[in-house]
Write a protein that holds these residues in place. Structure first.
Motif, PDB file in Angstrom:
ATOM      1  N   TRP A  52      48.238  37.151  43.962  1.00  0.00           N
ATOM      2  CA  TRP A  52      46.895  36.942  44.353  1.00  0.00           C
ATOM      3  C   TRP A  52      46.086  37.986  43.760  1.00  0.00           C
ATOM      4  O   TRP A  52      44.973  38.200  43.937  1.00  0.00           O
ATOM      5  N   ASP A  53      46.775  39.011  42.856  1.00  0.00           N
ATOM      6  CA  ASP A  53      45.686  39.958  42.020  1.00  0.00           C
ATOM      7  C   ASP A  53      44.995  39.093  41.176  1.00  0.00           C
ATOM      8  O   ASP A  53      44.195  39.566  40.287  1.00  0.00           O
ATOM      9  N   TYR A  54      45.568  37.756  40.561  1.00  0.00           N
ATOM     10  CA  TYR A  54      44.970  36.878  39.831  1.00  0.00           C
ATOM     11  C   TYR A  54      44.388  35.653  40.343  1.00  0.00           C
ATOM     12  O   TYR A  54      44.375  35.494  41.547  1.00  0.00           O
ATOM     13  N   LEU A  55      43.414  35.032  39.696  1.00  0.00           N
ATOM     14  CA  LEU A  55      42.915  34.155  40.158  1.00  0.00           C
ATOM     15  C   LEU A  55      43.306  33.004  40.368  1.00  0.00           C
ATOM     16  O   LEU A  55      44.299  32.265  39.481  1.00  0.00           O
ATOM     17  N   TYR A  56      43.053  32.160  41.637  1.00  0.00           N
ATOM     18  CA  TYR A  56      43.946  31.081  42.084  1.00  0.00           C
ATOM     19  C   TYR A  56      43.185  29.664  41.597  1.00  0.00           C
ATOM     20  O   TYR A  56      42.137  29.331  41.617  1.00  0.00           O
ATOM     21  N   LEU A  57      44.184  28.952  41.046  1.00  0.00           N
ATOM     22  CA  LEU A  57      43.574  27.669  40.384  1.00  0.00           C
ATOM     23  C   LEU A  57      44.389  26.574  40.669  1.00  0.00           C
ATOM     24  O   LEU A  57      44.412  25.536  40.108  1.00  0.00           O
ATOM     25  N   GLY A  58      45.078  26.419  41.930  1.00  0.00           N
ATOM     26  CA  GLY A  58      45.854  25.466  42.308  1.00  0.00           C
ATOM     27  C   GLY A  58      45.293  24.325  43.004  1.00  0.00           C
ATOM     28  O   GLY A  58      43.889  24.382  43.006  1.00  0.00           O
ATOM     29  N   TRP A  59      46.108  23.235  43.137  1.00  0.00           N
ATOM     30  CA  TRP A  59      45.427  21.946  43.536  1.00  0.00           C
ATOM     31  C   TRP A  59      45.254  22.173  45.143  1.00  0.00           C
ATOM     32  O   TRP A  59      44.095  21.297  45.783  1.00  0.00           O
ATOM     33  N   PHE A  60      46.055  22.579  45.801  1.00  0.00           N
ATOM     34  CA  PHE A  60      46.086  22.833  47.358  1.00  0.00           C
ATOM     35  C   PHE A  60      45.186  23.858  47.785  1.00  0.00           C
ATOM     36  O   PHE A  60      45.205  25.140  47.162  1.00  0.00           O
ATOM     37  N   ASP A  61      44.535  23.788  49.141  1.00  0.00           N
ATOM     38  CA  ASP A  61      43.856  24.923  49.715  1.00  0.00           C
ATOM     39  C   ASP A  61      44.802  26.032  50.009  1.00  0.00           C
ATOM     40  O   ASP A  61      46.009  25.732  50.480  1.00  0.00           O
ATOM     41  N   LYS A  62      44.705  27.181  49.673  1.00  0.00           N
ATOM     42  CA  LYS A  62      45.441  28.444  50.051  1.00  0.00           C
ATOM     43  C   LYS A  62      44.850  29.590  50.782  1.00  0.00           C
ATOM     44  O   LYS A  62      43.443  29.406  50.615  1.00  0.00           O
ATOM     45  N   VAL A  63      45.489  30.278  51.555  1.00  0.00           N
ATOM     46  CA  VAL A  63      44.853  31.461  51.775  1.00  0.00           C
ATOM     47  C   VAL A  63      45.704  32.807  51.573  1.00  0.00           C
ATOM     48  O   VAL A  63      46.945  32.900  51.240  1.00  0.00           O
ATOM     49  N   PRO A  70      46.603  36.939  51.069  1.00  0.00           N
ATOM     50  CA  PRO A  70      46.976  37.710  51.937  1.00  0.00           C
ATOM     51  C   PRO A  70      45.645  38.644  52.750  1.00  0.00           C
ATOM     52  O   PRO A  70      45.807  38.907  53.798  1.00  0.00           O
ATOM     53  N   ASP A  71      44.621  38.823  52.208  1.00  0.00           N
ATOM     54  CA  ASP A  71      43.510  39.279  52.802  1.00  0.00           C
ATOM     55  C   ASP A  71      42.854  38.273  53.691  1.00  0.00           C
ATOM     56  O   ASP A  71      41.638  38.888  54.328  1.00  0.00           O
ATOM     57  N   GLY A  72      43.240  37.102  53.751  1.00  0.00           N
ATOM     58  CA  GLY A  72      42.461  35.954  54.774  1.00  0.00           C
ATOM     59  C   GLY A  72      41.558  35.049  54.009  1.00  0.00           C
ATOM     60  O   GLY A  72      41.063  34.410  54.695  1.00  0.00           O
ATOM     61  N   GLN A  73      41.314  35.459  52.734  1.00  0.00           N
ATOM     62  CA  GLN A  73      40.304  34.677  52.207  1.00  0.00           C
ATOM     63  C   GLN A  73      40.908  33.183  51.939  1.00  0.00           C
ATOM     64  O   GLN A  73      41.944  33.081  51.466  1.00  0.00           O
ATOM     65  N   GLN A  74      39.991  32.217  52.202  1.00  0.00           N
ATOM     66  CA  GLN A  74      40.243  30.884  52.206  1.00  0.00           C
ATOM     67  C   GLN A  74      39.854  30.530  50.580  1.00  0.00           C
ATOM     68  O   GLN A  74      38.974  30.633  50.125  1.00  0.00           O
ATOM     69  N   TRP A  75      41.072  30.058  49.935  1.00  0.00           N
ATOM     70  CA  TRP A  75      40.908  29.394  48.451  1.00  0.00           C
ATOM     71  C   TRP A  75      41.062  27.983  48.607  1.00  0.00           C
ATOM     72  O   TRP A  75      42.060  27.478  48.445  1.00  0.00           O
ATOM     73  N   PRO A  76      40.013  27.180  48.607  1.00  0.00           N
ATOM     74  CA  PRO A  76      39.913  25.579  48.318  1.00  0.00           C
ATOM     75  C   PRO A  76      40.823  25.425  47.139  1.00  0.00           C
ATOM     76  O   PRO A  76      40.715  26.088  45.946  1.00  0.00           O
TER      77      PRO A  76
END
Ligand SMILES: [Zn+2]
Lengths: 309, 538
Positions: free
Chosen positions: B74-85, B87-93
């Motif tokens: 999570w120190d890197y930018l998330y580019l996945g297909w599924f929504d994920k949360v 560790p800091d609680g931020q939602q990543w669509p």
């Protein structure tokens, strides 16, 4: 020093299955003085038998590599190791890479060819000729063995001495079927430590046809009285194509007062002295009910009866 | 020390002789009682803490197979297909088309320190039929700043022209460098020999980072958020610095979980490996427990690298890969079994399962050992006869239930076909045979969330809404047991965790909703808080 063109670390890649003689090959290279300022990178997990003194005299070191998590991908720490080594203050001139027995050579050859700071100098495949037939029949590894034979032209042939001429010829024919450009070099007998390592066709030993069943079976053999240890080891070694493990307590005719623990695996036999009284018996694990029955009968008649006769 | 009592709306204990309760009494970090308050007072003075009075309590969840790499990624930018949360609680669509990928990269670039490559992760090409992520798509974001997009499998990356130039990729001869008909690099780099050129240039080493305190803290934070109180790191190098980082991090009072690291057996010569574990075990304390050993045999089904028995893969010729020769696995199983340590063995394909069952049978014949609890991990395709053998050998299973949701559709249409998807992750069969089993997520491969994992095992629903193999669904109660007591048993820790039973550690998942309420999907149950040794975590 400065301004000098750095030619890169020369890589000597050694491939081949477990027991094919990769480590012995390294020792030979060291002894012959063919390695200078070399680092050894080992990606195999058998025992590492390089003579420590010999390594010190060549001023190198040994690094062990881990395989990564296959579920999350990145192939172990090889990438990181290579990055690290070439940035050492005084990097080695040579790198001898002992690949894992299941490594496919082509990607490794390309890696060392392309990676900054390295150049692929030499690639060799060690072949245990007496084991080749079994490996190519084994569905769980045959594809990998075929890839190794196909990718590498320089093959060093081991463990052919105990085979008949016809058997050798047959295996060579198969090798050239996989790789028509193969260049073969016949090596001297391996100097294995420990017990003699007989092949399937050990001179004077009985033979065990592998197709007499492949299911995994276990069999116990009661041992009556002290036995002929040398003969027992010969029998176990001769049964190598079908026998996976043997373990048990025994008393040898040479030293009947001591109980010893025998632990046998293909290519290795260890006897350790035990304290106190132990039940004299042997557990055999191998492939094929009939094979083990036959081995058990041979042990009973030849080893124990002959021993007490 | 005082007795603290937490009254609750309901408590599911997972203790068969006392399955439910209304109050949890804690003393010295342990469960003292689940009796009515009047009965608890017989033990002495109590302090009643009402903060969870309207919540539902369960034993803290046990994640029996995940990786501390989750704390790095999570120190890197998330580019996945599924929504994920995070560790800091931020939602990543999830990002589901090329434009969204470009947009997220571009946004991030604005805040990006100059001179550094922009690294992203989680992209899963298997969900992008038609569009292929290539250098042109990334060059449109920037042709100057190096951009590296790691794919979800971690076996492939896509890079932009800036990276291709800097790493001199065009001039290299490596199969994994994907080129078009004219020989031009597409930007896609497959497998290590090709990816090494990028790792080496930018000094990227995710596994090294995973052993640092920062990663461990992030990992624990992510776990806590999902109600987990005991978590594994199922492939740890156990280097001196890694052991020290874990020791130092876990002793801190505010470290919110118990950590169970497994030695990566393939990194060590067997004698040295078992010695290493014994040495590490001297650092064991209540929140850090060394003693298990991990052996990775084959690859992963979705990457076509798991070792399968007949009829192999649906779309691809050839079989998967071994991580070491099968003979080595026999040798390792023998060694660690004989050394008295517990093995956790990654076996995705049924051929891998077969080889390990043979190895276990051999080891157990030579050195019978009651209650060894060697655990086969993933066992996604384990066959009925293999399940029967596993039971006969006393082996435990940890089943990769999340795969049904995340790759179930792919397995049906591309990797395995219909029939093998009926038995994929066969939790009900394991249950029928009375085999001890847990279920897991293998984070960062799929997201940490035991309740979601339980939901997968209960519903067997894929991302597209398809149901795979109803004969293998298990009840909510059994699924909840698998993420608590079941997983605890596979770690040989059920004497102290996994259920709320007097004497065990008071590790608790505090839920907003009742997970046994049939009106609410298990995946919709919210985690409110956790207690570790009776103390609310932060
Ligand atoms: Zn894993």
């Amino acid at each position: 020093m400065s301004g000098q063109v750095v030619p890169g670390i020369a890589v000597h890649l050694l491939c081949g299955f477990l027991g094919s003689g990769k480590t012995t090959r390294i020792n030979t290279l060291i002894r012959r003085g063919e390695l200078h300022d070399a680092l050894f990178l080992v990606n195999d997990f058998g025992s590492l038998n390089i003579d420590a003194e010999l390594i010190e005299s060549s001023e190198g070191g040994v690094l062990r590599l881990s395989n990564g998590c296959a579920c999350c991908g990145i192939s172990g720490n090889l990438s990181a190791q290579l990055s690290g080594v070439r940035r050492w203050q005084r990097p080695p001139r040579q790198l001898v890479f002992e690949a894992s027995g299941v490594a496919r050579p082509r990607p490794l050859m390309q890696l060392f060819d392309a990676a900054g700071g390295y150049r692929l100098d030499r690639v060799e495949l060690l072949v245990d000729l007496s084991a080749l037939d079994n490996l190519l029949r084994d569905a769980s590894v045959s594809d990998i063995v075929a890839a190794q034979l196909g990718d590498i032209d320089d093959m060093l042939i081991n463990r052919w001495q105990a085979m008949t001429n016809a058997a050798c010829q047959e295996e060579i024919r198969r090798i050239t079927e996989w790789n028509s450009g193969a260049r073969l070099q016949w090596l001297e007998p391996l100097e294995d430590s420990g017990a003699p390592r007989a092949g399937a066709t050990a001179v004077g030993g009985p033979s065990f046809p592998v197709d007499a069943g492949t299911e995994l079976v276990t069999r116990s053999v009661g041992l009556s009285g002290p036995l002929d240890c040398e003969r027992l080891l010969l029998l176990l070694d001769a049964a190598r194509p079908v026998l996976l493990r043997a373990k048990g307590f025994l008393r040898s005719r040479d030293a009947p007062e001591i109980a010893q623990l025998l632990q046998w695996t293909p290519g290795q036999a260890r006897l350790t002295v035990q304290q106190g009284d132990k039940p004299a018996m042997l557990v055999l694990i191998g492939k094929g009910e009939r094979n083990l029955e036959r081995l058990a009968a041979l042990i009973e008649t030849e080893v124990t009866l002959a021993g007490s006769a | 020390m005082a007795i603290t009592v937490y009254p609750a709306r309901h408590i599911h204990t997972m203790n068969p002789s006392q399955p439910s309760g209304g109050c949890l009494a804690v003393k010295d970090g342990r469960v003292l009682s689940l009796a009515p308050l009047d009965e608890i007072r017989a033990f002495g003075d109590v302090v009643v803490d009402e903060r969870f009075a309207d919540k539902v309590l369960m034993p803290g969840f046990v994640e029996g197979h995940s990786h501390a790499l989750e704390g790095v990624i999570w120190d890197y930018l998330y580019l996945g297909w599924f929504d994920k949360v995070a560790p800091d609680g931020q939602q990543w669509p999830g990002v589901r088309d090329a434009e969204s990928i470009q947009q997220r990269l571009a946004e991030n670039l604005q805040r990006h320190p100059s001179g550094q490559p922009l690294i992203a992760w989680g992209f899963d090409p298997i969900y992008f039929a038609g569009t292929r992520l290539d250098k042109r798509l990334l060059d449109a974001v920037s042709s100057e700043v190096p951009i590296v997009v790691m794919h979800a499998s971690l076996h492939v990356m896509t890079v932009n022209s800036a990276v291709i130039r800097a790493a001199e990729i065009a001039s290299k001869r490596v199969d994994g460098i994907v080129r078009n008909g004219a020989g031009e690099c597409s930007g896609e780099l497959q497998e290590m020999p090709a990816m090494h050129l990028v790792f080496d240039l930018y000094g990227i080493d995710l596994f090294e980072e995973a052993s640092r305190p920062h990663a461990l803290k992030q990992y624990a934070r992510a776990a806590r958020r999902e109600g987990i109180t005991t978590i594994t790191d199922l492939l740890n190098p156990l280097s001196e610095s890694a052991i020290e980082a874990m020791r130092e991090t876990t002793v801190a009072d505010d470290f919110p979980v118990r950590l169970v690291p497994a030695l990566n057996a393939l990194a060590w010569e067997p004698e040295a490996g078992s010695e290493r574990v014994r040495l590490a075990m001297q650092s064991n304390h209540d929140k850090l427990r060394f003693g298990i050993v991990k052996l990775v045999t084959d690859g992963a089904i979705q990457n076509f690298t798991a070792r399968l028995m007949w009829p192999g893969y649906l779309e691809v010729e050839g079989n998967g890969v071994w991580n070491a020769p099968p003979e080595t696995f026999h040798h390792m199983v023998q060694h660690y079994h004989q050394a008295g340590l517990q093995l956790h063995i990654h076996t995705n394909g049924d051929e891998a399962v077969e080889i390990i069952l043979d190895a276990l049978e051999e080891a157990l014949t030579l050195w019978p050992r009651p209650d060894h609890r060697h655990t086969l991990q993933h066992v996604q395709l384990i066959r009925q006869n293999q399940l029967y053998r596993a039971r006969a050998l006393g082996a435990c299973l940890n089943i990769f239930a999340n795969h049904i949701y995340y790759w179930g559709d792919i397995h049906r249409t591309r990797t395995l076909g219909f029939d093998r998807c009926q038995r994929l992750e066969p939790t009900a069969s394991a249950d029928r045979l009375g085999i001890t089993f847990g279920i897991h997520c293998d984070a960062p491969v799929t997201p940490l969330s035991p309740l979601f994992t339980a939901h997968c095992a209960h519903t067997r629903q894929t991302a597209s809404g398809d149901i795979l193999g109803t004969a293998e669904t298990i009840s909510r109660a059994r699924a909840l047991e698998a993420i608590t007591l079941g997983a605890a048993r596979t770690l040989h820790m059920d004497h102290c965790i996994g259920s709320l039973e007097p004497g065990k550690w008071a590790d608790v998942a505090v839920l907003d909703n009742d997970p046994l309420d049939p009106a609410l999907p298990l995946s919709a149950v919210k985690v409110h808080a956790t207690l570790l040794a009776g103390v609310p975590t932060r």
